[in-house]
Design an enzyme around this catalytic site. Structure first.
Site, mmCIF file in Angstrom:
data_model
loop_
_atom_site.group_PDB
_atom_site.id
_atom_site.type_symbol
_atom_site.label_atom_id
_atom_site.label_comp_id
_atom_site.label_asym_id
_atom_site.label_seq_id
_atom_site.Cartn_x
_atom_site.Cartn_y
_atom_site.Cartn_z
ATOM 1 N NE ARG A 205 -3.557 -2.176 2.851
ATOM 2 C CZ ARG A 205 -3.316 -3.365 3.365
ATOM 3 N NH1 ARG A 205 -2.096 -3.654 3.806
ATOM 4 N NH2 ARG A 205 -4.271 -4.273 3.460
ATOM 5 C CE LYS A 229 -6.845 -0.107 5.830
ATOM 6 N NZ LYS A 229 -7.543 0.056 4.530
ATOM 7 C CG HIS A 308 -5.570 0.993 -3.813
ATOM 8 N ND1 HIS A 308 -4.893 0.586 -2.684
ATOM 9 C CD2 HIS A 308 -6.689 0.234 -3.862
ATOM 10 C CE1 HIS A 308 -5.571 -0.362 -2.066
ATOM 11 N NE2 HIS A 308 -6.666 -0.605 -2.771
ATOM 12 N NE ARG A 311 -3.351 -3.334 -1.422
ATOM 13 C CZ ARG A 311 -2.910 -4.238 -0.544
ATOM 14 N NH1 ARG A 311 -1.622 -4.506 -0.472
ATOM 15 N NH2 ARG A 311 -3.754 -4.863 0.256
ATOM 16 C CG HIS A 333 -6.531 -8.611 1.198
ATOM 17 N ND1 HIS A 333 -6.724 -9.180 -0.046
ATOM 18 C CD2 HIS A 333 -6.265 -7.297 0.962
ATOM 19 C CE1 HIS A 333 -6.585 -8.256 -0.981
ATOM 20 N NE2 HIS A 333 -6.299 -7.111 -0.386
ATOM 21 C CE1 TYR A 342 -6.682 -7.397 -6.871
ATOM 22 C CE2 TYR A 342 -6.758 -8.482 -4.731
ATOM 23 C CZ TYR A 342 -6.651 -7.337 -5.485
ATOM 24 O OH TYR A 342 -6.517 -6.114 -4.857
#
Length: 361
Positions: A205, A229, A308, A311, A333, A342
């Site tokens: 990120r 994150k 983003h 990414r 995630h 994806y």
């Protein structure tokens, strides 16, 4: 605590003083579990709501600090419907559906805390009536829908390498007649290509990129250590792998970092910039990286490409060679549901590749 969190925590501490006492109490309750960045978004959402309350004369307060629990208890469903309509149509810029959903979720969290968790001196809930319990916050983005929106707006196949190559060479040819642009480009092209390459070869990120320090880099093992994150454990950095391509681009940038950016010994940041009128390099900002990628992407012919989406580009490419669990771990995630995007993207990518192969035979 990383650089962005320190900045957001300082801003949070400032802005919470303009909130009612019960919001300040809610922030204290949530701080061990949520990042300062997330709580700062909560505060901004409450600021919007309280300003609207006072503007609609649903509160007698002359400042958001003075809004009372009783005034929140007296709200009716029609008031919440009006607020939702306000968010959709307000003149200074209507909110997207996902933003409205987030703002309502922020309110639900606050009202739930006040009505179900917080207590007064007599052990009764602070909020006796919770109007937000009646409000259904619908899920906006499904993985399949998100994948459909991303189609055509990310880099695929050879484009990943082509974009990095364009930053290193192609952009200079496009701005050859603009001396000011060419000077800035010549100074920063290796750094800029390195940032793009690192994201396209690791899936970081933008906040993780700007928070990188020199000692976070394990060059020989192709690993970097980052605060992920949503992980509030400030004693542990997660190791993230990057591919060989990024190693080459990192080596080139690192060979120039000290000379080009006059990095002071105390400056630990991996990626530096020299602000106008200053001598020494300092850590790049999130906004600077975002603007930099948009600049190159526009000239590259991908005007919708953002940091983003770099990414997303990595994740789509990575998922073609790995399963959903490895992709989830690499991207950091919280659940595989997010990573499912994806799966939908690569279904289309693979089918199109088969079609191209059939046409060429």
């Amino acid at each position: 605590m990383n650089v962005q969190k320190i900045s957001d925590r300082k801003r949070l501490d400032e802005k919470v003083l303009d909130m009612p006492w019960f919001v300040q109490q809610f922030m204290d309750y949530k701080l061990p579990d949520l990042s300062p960045s997330t709580l700062l978004e909560y505060i901004r959402d409450y600021e919007t709501f309280f300003n609207w309350l006072r503007g609609e004369l649903l509160s007698e307060a002359d400042h958001n600090r003075k809004i009372t629990l009783t005034e929140l208890e007296m709200l009716r469903m029609e008031n919440i419907v009006s607020y939702r309509l306000y968010l959709t149509t307000r003149r200074e810029g209507a909110n997207a559906k996902v933003t409205i959903s987030r703002k309502l979720s922020s309110l639900r969290s606050l009202f739930h805390y006040l009505s179900q968790i917080a207590e007064d001196e007599e052990f009764y809930p602070l909020l006796k009536r919770n109007i937000m319990a009646k409000v259904e916050v619908k899920r906006i983005h499904k993985p399949k829908d998100t994948a459909a929106k991303l189609k055509g707006k990310i880099l695929e196949d050879e484009e990943l390498l082509e974009f990095i190559g364009y930053i290193l060479e192609g952009y200079g040819l496009d701005v050859a007649k603009n001396k000011q642009a060419l000077y800035s480009y010549a100074l920063n092209k290796e750094r800029d290509a390195c940032i793009a390459s690192l994201i396209l070869n690791s899936g970081l990120r933008v906040s993780e990129v700007i928070n990188l320090n020199m000692d976070d880099l394990d060059f020989n093992n192709k690993m970097i250590y980052i605060f992920r994150k949503g992980n509030n454990d400030e004693t542990y950095k997660t190791p993230v792998y990057f591919r060989e391509q990024a190693k080459d681009d990192l080596a080139l940038y690192l060979s120039l970092r000290h000379v080009r950016y006059h990095a002071p010994k105390k400056e630990k940041a991996l990626f530096l910039t020299v602000p106008n009128g200053q001598q020494d390099g300092k850590r790049m900002t999130k906004r600077a990286v975002q603007a930099m990628i948009i600049k190159y992407a526009t000239r590259f012919g991908k005007p919708f490409l953002t940091v983003h989406k770099l990414r997303h580009s990595f994740a789509t490419d990575y998922y073609l060679q790995n399963d959903i669990y490895k992709t989830k771990e690499q991207l950091g995630h919280a659940s595989t549901e997010t990573t499912e995007v994806y799966a939908h993207l690569t279904d289309k990518t693979m089918s199109e590749a088969i079609e191209r192969r059939a046409e060429s035979t």
